[in-house]
Enzyme design. Structure first.
Site, PDB file in Angstrom:
ATOM      1  N   GLY A   1       0.796  -1.217   0.000  1.00  0.00           N
ATOM      2  CA  GLY A   1       0.000   0.000   0.000  1.00  0.00           C
ATOM      3  C   GLY A   1       0.825   1.260   0.000  1.00  0.00           C
ATOM      4  O   GLY A   1       0.490   2.236   0.663  1.00  0.00           O
ATOM      5  N   CYS A   2       1.921   1.264  -0.729  1.00  0.00           N
ATOM      6  CA  CYS A   2       2.846   2.410  -0.665  1.00  0.00           C
ATOM      7  C   CYS A   2       2.546   3.469  -1.712  1.00  0.00           C
ATOM      8  O   CYS A   2       3.317   4.395  -1.889  1.00  0.00           O
ATOM      9  CB  CYS A   2       4.283   1.920  -0.831  1.00  0.00           C
ATOM     10  SG  CYS A   2       4.581   1.108  -2.409  1.00  0.00           S
ATOM     11  N   GLY A   3       1.431   3.320  -2.443  1.00  0.00           N
ATOM     12  CA  GLY A   3       1.124   4.318  -3.458  1.00  0.00           C
ATOM     13  C   GLY A   3       1.929   4.086  -4.718  1.00  0.00           C
ATOM     14  O   GLY A   3       2.178   2.947  -5.095  1.00  0.00           O
TER      15      GLY A   3
END
Length: 274
Positions: free
Chosen positions: A109-111
Site C-alpha cells: 500500500g505504498c502508493g
C-alpha cells in the site's frame, strides 16, 4: 465560494532611483486534491481557477477516463487549507479505475512505487501520426505571439504558465493559465473537451519547457504539434518522435528549432491571423 487566483500584497521595491513600498499582484498557489469515488488520487499545487476544466483534463490526460461522458459528476469543495475536487465516474469507468489503483498500490500500500509505477510513468503515448494538420513557419511564430495576448493572469503577475490551442486561420481558440505548466495543459484539455473541440485540429502551444509529461498530455489531447517557448528534454524528444508528434521549441521571434517530424511544416499551410 470561488477563490480569486490573484492576491495583492505589499513589498519593498528596490530601484536605481531608490527604495519604496508598493503593492504587487501575485498569483495564488493552492493545494488542489483530485478525488475519485471519495478517495484522493493526487494533490497538485495549482491556481484556484478553471477547476472543472482541471478535473476533466487531468482525468483525460492521465488515462483515468477515455471520454468526457464517463464522468457522472464533479463537485468542488473548498476546505480552507485547500480545495478538494470530488469526481464521480460512471460504473464502468470507475471499475476500470479502481482496478488500476489497486494494481499501482502494491502489496504494501505504498502508493506510486516500484516497477509498476515506473511503467505507469513511462506509459506508451497515443500515436498522432494520422493527424492531418500542417503548419508553416508563420503559424509557429504567430501561435506564440497570439498566446501572449490571452494570458490575463500572467499580465498581472508575471508568474504563471499558459497552454493554448492554435488553429490555422482562427488563432488561439482556447487557452488556460496556471502556476503549474502541467496544470495549465490539463485545464486546456478539459476546456477543449467541454467545448467539443477535436484536439487533432490544432496545435498545443505552451509557455514552458517541454518535459515528457507535456508530450504525453499533448498526445492524449490528440494534437500532433507541441510548440514551446522553452527547450525540451531528451526524453520528451524521443517520446514525441515515437508518437509521430512534431515538437517545435525555443520559439524566439521568428526563429525556432524543430526537433521531431519536420515534414509537417509546409510553406503552403499558412493562413495569417491578426
Amino acid at each position: 465560494m470561488t477563490r480569486p487566483p490573484i492576491t495583492t500584497l505589499p513589498r519593498l521595491a528596490h530601484r536605481t532611483t531608490g527604495t519604496s513600498t508598493a503593492d504587487r499582484n501575485v498569483p495564488e498557489e493552492t493545494p488542489v486534491a483530485l478525488s475519485y469515488g471519495g478517495t484522493t488520487h493526487a494533490v497538485m499545487m495549482a491556481s484556484p481557477a478553471d477547476l472543472e476544466d482541471f478535473a476533466i483534463g487531468f482525468s483525460l490526460t492521465e488515462g483515468i477516463i477515455a471520454s468526457l461522458d464517463e464522468i457522472e459528476a464533479i463537485n468542488v469543495e473548498d476546505h480552507g487549507a485547500g480545495i478538494d475536487i470530488q469526481i464521480r465516474l460512471f460504473d464502468k469507468a470507475n471499475t476500470r479505475f479502481e482496478a488500476r489503483r489497486r494494481r499501482l498500490a502494491g502489496p504494501v500500500g505504498c502508493g506510486l512505487c516500484g516497477i509498476e509505477s515506473i511503467e505507469e510513468a513511462m506509459r506508451a503515448v497515443r500515436g498522432v501520426s494520422d493527424a492531418a494538420l500542417a503548419l508553416s513557419a508563420h503559424d509557429i511564430t504567430q501561435a506564440i505571439r497570439l498566446l501572449s495576448k490571452v494570458q490575463p493572469l500572467h499580465k498581472e503577475t508575471g508568474a504563471v504558465h499558459a497552454a493554448g490551442c492554435y488553429v490555422p486561420g482562427r488563432g488561439i481558440i482556447l487557452a488556460r493559465e496556471d502556476v503549474g505548466r502541467h496544470n495549465a495543459l490539463d485545464k486546456l484539455a478539459g476546456a477543449l473537451a467541454q467545448a467539443g473541440v477535436d484536439g487533432s485540429t490544432g496545435a498545443v502551444v505552451v509557455t514552458s519547457r517541454v518535459s515528457v509529461e507535456m508530450v504525453q498530455k499533448t498526445a492524449a489531447i490528440g494534437a500532433s504539434f507541441i510548440i514551446a517557448v522553452s527547450a525540451p528534454t531528451a526524453l520528451a524528444i524521443r517520446t514525441a518522435e515515437d508518437a509521430g508528434m512534431s515538437l517545435v521549441a525555443l520559439v524566439r521571434g521568428d526563429e525556432f528549432d524543430i526537433f521531431t517530424h519536420p515534414e509537417r511544416l509546409t510553406p503552403e499551410s499558412s493562413t495569417h491571423v491578426a
